[in-house]
Design a protein around this motif. Structure first.
Motif, PDB file in Angstrom:
ATOM      1  N   ASN A  31       0.834  -1.202   0.000  1.00  0.00           N
ATOM      2  CA  ASN A  31       0.000   0.000   0.000  1.00  0.00           C
ATOM      3  C   ASN A  31       0.872   1.256   0.000  1.00  0.00           C
ATOM      4  O   ASN A  31       1.811   1.364   0.795  1.00  0.00           O
ATOM      5  CB  ASN A  31      -0.902   0.041   1.239  1.00  0.00           C
ATOM      6  N   GLU A  32       0.529   2.193  -0.885  1.00  0.00           N
ATOM      7  CA  GLU A  32       1.223   3.483  -0.904  1.00  0.00           C
ATOM      8  C   GLU A  32       0.384   4.492  -0.133  1.00  0.00           C
ATOM      9  O   GLU A  32      -0.814   4.639  -0.378  1.00  0.00           O
ATOM     10  CB  GLU A  32       1.449   3.929  -2.346  1.00  0.00           C
ATOM     11  N   ILE A  33       1.031   5.169   0.795  1.00  0.00           N
ATOM     12  CA  ILE A  33       0.339   6.030   1.750  1.00  0.00           C
ATOM     13  C   ILE A  33       0.950   7.421   1.718  1.00  0.00           C
ATOM     14  O   ILE A  33       2.179   7.565   1.776  1.00  0.00           O
ATOM     15  CB  ILE A  33       0.450   5.462   3.184  1.00  0.00           C
ATOM     16  N   ARG A  34       0.086   8.423   1.647  1.00  0.00           N
ATOM     17  CA  ARG A  34       0.564   9.801   1.744  1.00  0.00           C
ATOM     18  C   ARG A  34       0.028  10.423   3.017  1.00  0.00           C
ATOM     19  O   ARG A  34      -1.187  10.454   3.253  1.00  0.00           O
ATOM     20  CB  ARG A  34       0.119  10.621   0.533  1.00  0.00           C
ATOM     21  N   ILE A  35       0.934  10.914   3.841  1.00  0.00           N
ATOM     22  CA  ILE A  35       0.594  11.626   5.067  1.00  0.00           C
ATOM     23  C   ILE A  35       1.244  12.998   4.968  1.00  0.00           C
ATOM     24  O   ILE A  35       2.470  13.120   5.014  1.00  0.00           O
ATOM     25  CB  ILE A  35       1.086  10.873   6.313  1.00  0.00           C
ATOM     26  N   GLY A  36       0.427  14.034   4.775  1.00  0.00           N
ATOM     27  CA  GLY A  36       0.986  15.344   4.493  1.00  0.00           C
ATOM     28  C   GLY A  36       1.779  15.287   3.202  1.00  0.00           C
ATOM     29  O   GLY A  36       1.329  14.716   2.203  1.00  0.00           O
ATOM     30  N   LEU A  70       5.369  10.584 -10.277  1.00  0.00           N
ATOM     31  CA  LEU A  70       6.246   9.451 -10.589  1.00  0.00           C
ATOM     32  C   LEU A  70       5.981   8.282  -9.645  1.00  0.00           C
ATOM     33  O   LEU A  70       5.997   7.117 -10.069  1.00  0.00           O
ATOM     34  CB  LEU A  70       7.714   9.868 -10.485  1.00  0.00           C
ATOM     35  N   LEU A  71       5.745   8.566  -8.388  1.00  0.00           N
ATOM     36  CA  LEU A  71       5.544   7.507  -7.404  1.00  0.00           C
ATOM     37  C   LEU A  71       4.191   6.819  -7.560  1.00  0.00           C
ATOM     38  O   LEU A  71       4.055   5.632  -7.261  1.00  0.00           O
ATOM     39  CB  LEU A  71       5.666   8.083  -5.986  1.00  0.00           C
ATOM     40  N   HIS A  72       3.191   7.557  -8.022  1.00  0.00           N
ATOM     41  CA  HIS A  72       1.848   6.983  -8.123  1.00  0.00           C
ATOM     42  C   HIS A  72       1.698   6.074  -9.351  1.00  0.00           C
ATOM     43  O   HIS A  72       0.809   5.219  -9.372  1.00  0.00           O
ATOM     44  CB  HIS A  72       0.814   8.110  -8.182  1.00  0.00           C
ATOM     45  N   TYR A  73       2.565   6.229 -10.327  1.00  0.00           N
ATOM     46  CA  TYR A  73       2.500   5.450 -11.561  1.00  0.00           C
ATOM     47  C   TYR A  73       3.188   4.098 -11.358  1.00  0.00           C
ATOM     48  O   TYR A  73       4.140   3.983 -10.582  1.00  0.00           O
ATOM     49  CB  TYR A  73       3.185   6.238 -12.676  1.00  0.00           C
ATOM     50  N   ASP A  74       2.722   3.062 -12.040  1.00  0.00           N
ATOM     51  CA  ASP A  74       3.235   1.705 -11.816  1.00  0.00           C
ATOM     52  C   ASP A  74       4.426   1.316 -12.689  1.00  0.00           C
ATOM     53  O   ASP A  74       5.010   0.259 -12.492  1.00  0.00           O
ATOM     54  CB  ASP A  74       2.118   0.670 -12.017  1.00  0.00           C
ATOM     55  N   TRP A  75       4.784   2.110 -13.714  1.00  0.00           N
ATOM     56  CA  TRP A  75       5.947   1.853 -14.565  1.00  0.00           C
ATOM     57  C   TRP A  75       5.972   0.441 -15.133  1.00  0.00           C
ATOM     58  O   TRP A  75       6.837  -0.366 -14.784  1.00  0.00           O
ATOM     59  CB  TRP A  75       7.243   2.162 -13.801  1.00  0.00           C
ATOM     60  N   PRO A  76       5.025   0.098 -16.011  1.00  0.00           N
ATOM     61  CA  PRO A  76       4.979  -1.264 -16.569  1.00  0.00           C
ATOM     62  C   PRO A  76       6.234  -1.647 -17.340  1.00  0.00           C
ATOM     63  O   PRO A  76       6.540  -2.840 -17.459  1.00  0.00           O
ATOM     64  CB  PRO A  76       3.749  -1.222 -17.488  1.00  0.00           C
ATOM     65  N   ALA A 108      -2.704   8.627 -14.742  1.00  0.00           N
ATOM     66  CA  ALA A 108      -2.819   7.887 -13.477  1.00  0.00           C
ATOM     67  C   ALA A 108      -3.184   8.802 -12.318  1.00  0.00           C
ATOM     68  O   ALA A 108      -3.698   8.345 -11.294  1.00  0.00           O
ATOM     69  CB  ALA A 108      -1.509   7.156 -13.179  1.00  0.00           C
ATOM     70  N   MET A 109      -2.955  10.114 -12.473  1.00  0.00           N
ATOM     71  CA  MET A 109      -3.254  11.079 -11.419  1.00  0.00           C
ATOM     72  C   MET A 109      -4.619  11.734 -11.590  1.00  0.00           C
ATOM     73  O   MET A 109      -4.985  12.608 -10.797  1.00  0.00           O
ATOM     74  CB  MET A 109      -2.183  12.174 -11.408  1.00  0.00           C
ATOM     75  N   THR A 110      -5.388  11.309 -12.587  1.00  0.00           N
ATOM     76  CA  THR A 110      -6.638  12.003 -12.925  1.00  0.00           C
ATOM     77  C   THR A 110      -7.572  12.147 -11.729  1.00  0.00           C
ATOM     78  O   THR A 110      -8.105  13.216 -11.453  1.00  0.00           O
ATOM     79  CB  THR A 110      -7.363  11.261 -14.064  1.00  0.00           C
ATOM     80  N   ASP A 111      -7.795  11.064 -11.001  1.00  0.00           N
ATOM     81  CA  ASP A 111      -8.724  11.125  -9.863  1.00  0.00           C
ATOM     82  C   ASP A 111      -7.995  10.962  -8.534  1.00  0.00           C
ATOM     83  O   ASP A 111      -8.561  10.490  -7.553  1.00  0.00           O
ATOM     84  CB  ASP A 111      -9.824  10.076 -10.013  1.00  0.00           C
ATOM     85  N   TYR A 112      -6.731  11.357  -8.512  1.00  0.00           N
ATOM     86  CA  TYR A 112      -5.933  11.243  -7.297  1.00  0.00           C
ATOM     87  C   TYR A 112      -6.552  12.054  -6.161  1.00  0.00           C
ATOM     88  O   TYR A 112      -7.033  13.165  -6.357  1.00  0.00           O
ATOM     89  CB  TYR A 112      -4.508  11.731  -7.565  1.00  0.00           C
ATOM     90  N   ALA A 113      -6.522  11.469  -4.970  1.00  0.00           N
ATOM     91  CA  ALA A 113      -6.985  12.098  -3.725  1.00  0.00           C
ATOM     92  C   ALA A 113      -8.499  12.230  -3.625  1.00  0.00           C
ATOM     93  O   ALA A 113      -9.013  12.877  -2.707  1.00  0.00           O
ATOM     94  CB  ALA A 113      -6.338  13.465  -3.515  1.00  0.00           C
ATOM     95  N   GLN A 114      -9.244  11.603  -4.538  1.00  0.00           N
ATOM     96  CA  GLN A 114     -10.694  11.571  -4.388  1.00  0.00           C
ATOM     97  C   GLN A 114     -11.062  10.606  -3.256  1.00  0.00           C
ATOM     98  O   GLN A 114     -10.353   9.623  -3.017  1.00  0.00           O
ATOM     99  CB  GLN A 114     -11.358  11.120  -5.690  1.00  0.00           C
ATOM    100  N   PRO A 115     -12.152  10.866  -2.550  1.00  0.00           N
ATOM    101  CA  PRO A 115     -12.541   9.962  -1.458  1.00  0.00           C
ATOM    102  C   PRO A 115     -12.815   8.550  -1.964  1.00  0.00           C
ATOM    103  O   PRO A 115     -13.337   8.368  -3.065  1.00  0.00           O
ATOM    104  CB  PRO A 115     -13.820  10.591  -0.896  1.00  0.00           C
TER     105      PRO A 115
END
Length: 467
Positions: free
Chosen positions: A106-111, A350-356, A390-397
């Motif tokens: 799991n990738e987690i962002r805190i602040g 860069l971190l959110h993308y999976d780099w196939p 990959a960032m299109t809907d980033y941070a949506q609930p």
């Protein structure tokens, strides 16, 4: 909460509880304040509060972190992450969550800090900082060549290479395209002390008949157009190392001739009447499932046994995202722009993308960004479309159908379905989503890394589903 005795837990084992010898923890992927943090934060108590307050168990002196931001607690055999009413919330796998059970990867962002959760062996990541340095009191286990950039995973591989390089063992490198198999092969040769040269050939890029002449060479008159003797790559690599890349694509006839080279240390050029002695170390590499090819009669079992004297698996980039910042800095230097800086938003993308396509794809991304700007800072507007999408809907609930935030205890029917799909179900999902692992994960309500682990368990090759 999902029953801990079913699904993925049966397949992959339980996370490490507090006090266990092998620790669960949060591996740092990026923050601008990385110098003030260890390579990994170990989860050593049943309840730990995360925040900027110096009195909390896990202090994060990072921008956008609240004084008491979140907590991680051990509940019913699993680690659970909860928001404590922070100003900026918690983002997990690109979705804003209130309370969520943690799964490996799991990738987690805190602040403005990004981590990945590892369910075991987090202590092995502690010494390695994301800029390539090692924390005081620690040292790398292997030599760290400039070509092998990375932290824990690459240091482990470098240590293995140093140990086996002086031996005569044939080495099999397993890993997806773009993971650095040729880089590792060249380093193995450099450490071996062998007097000959390093040569490489891609078995998938050369038609079968031509491959034999490339490998074994030919004598004048062997076929139409052979107007002179030509030594093959095996002969050219005498006293050295030969990398056979994508060996899973080698024709059976060539496999039989290669076996003779390994068994008798001699090569027969096409049209030749006498064997020529060779002393060559073979390194082979493939992203294909050689075990499945053997069962199908497409790869010789006796050749596999000869080639598989030592095996190294190179992890895909998505499994070592803690190296992305380090790799980015290395590519900026390699392409003549070491002074260029990266923004947090750029690194987050860069971190959110999976780099196939792995490290090769990341380097291409950095080269593209440099070509598009003369600015001293790389911003997110420079990244390629695939990374941006990959960032299109980033941070949506993270929501259910009615739009409410997903509770920590998921719906039992959904949990049963998403615990572990059958092989056919997983293949059908991959086919429908054209190999988009993130989309499959969203449909099942699972992390991308979990989908990759299921694929590995079933022996599914992602390349089979991507156009």
């Amino acid at each position: 909460m999902v029953d801990k005795t079913t699904g993925a837990m049966q397949a992959f084992g339980a996370p490490a509880a507090p006090g266990a010898h092998s620790r669960s923890g949060l591996v740092l992927l990026y923050t601008e304040a990385y110098a003030s943090l260890p390579g990994a934060i170990l989860l050593e108590q049943e309840r730990q509060v995360i925040g900027r307050d110096e009195g909390v168990e896990i202090c994060l002196p990072v921008t956008a972190v609240s004084r008491r931001h979140a907590e991680i607690s051990w509940e019913r055999g699993a680690w659970v992450l909860r928001d404590l009413g922070s100003r900026n919330g918690i983002i997990m796998e690109g979705r804003q969550v209130v309370a969520e059970e943690l799964e490996a990867g799991n990738e987690i962002r805190i602040g403005d800090a990004v981590f990945k959760f590892v369910d075991k062996h987090a202590e092995l990541y502690v010494p390695y900082r994301i800029d390539g340095s090692v924390a005081p009191g620690f040292e790398r286990k292997g030599r760290s060549p400039k070509t092998m950039v990375g932290g824990y995973h690459m240091d482990r591989i470098a240590a293995d290479l140093a140990r086996i390089a002086p031996t005569p063992l044939s080495v099999m490198l397993l890993g997806e395209s773009g993971t650095g198999k040729e880089v590792v092969s060249r380093e193995l040769h450099a450490l071996s002390g062998r007097r000959g040269d390093f040569h490489a050939v891609n078995c998938a890029a050369i038609p079968g008949q031509l491959l034999e002449s490339e490998l074994f060479g030919y004598k004048r008159g062997a076929f139409s157009g052979a107007d002179r003797d030509k030594p093959g790559l095996i002969k050219l690599a005498d006293q050295g190392t030969l990398l056979l890349d994508e060996i899973g694509d080698m024709p059976l006839e060539a496999q039989a001739k290669l076996l003779r080279v390994l068994q008798n240390k001699e090569v027969f050029p096409l049209g030749g009447t006498a064997a020529e002695h060779v002393d060559v170390r073979i390194v082979c590499a493939t992203h294909r499932d050689l075990w499945r090819l053997q069962e199908a009669g497409k790869f010789r079992e006796d050749l596999f046994a000869r080639l598989n004297e030592y095996q190294l698996r190179l992890p895909p980039l998505r499994e070592r995202k803690e190296d992305i910042y380090m790799l980015t800095r290395a590519f900026l230097t390699r392409h003549g722009r070491p002074e260029v800086r990266t923004t947090f938003a750029f690194m987050l993308a860069l971190l959110h993308y999976d780099w196939p396509y792995n490290v090769r794809e990341l380097e291409a991304c950095i080269k593209r960004c440099l070509a598009l700007t003369d600015r001293a800072t790389l911003e997110r507007d420079l990244i390629p479309d695939a990374v941006r999408d990959a960032m299109t809907d980033y941070a949506q609930p993270k929501t259910e159908a009615r739009g409410s935030v997903t509770p920590a205890t998921p719906d039992p029917e959904l949990a049963a379905h998403s615990a572990m799909p059958t092989e056919d179900e997983l293949k059908a999902l991959l086919l429908r989503h054209q190999g988009n692992v993130a989309a499959v994960g969203r449909e099942l309500g699972k992390a991308r890394m979990q989908i990759h682990r299921w694929m590995k368990r079933y022996g599914i090759q992602i390349e089979d589903y991507r156009s």
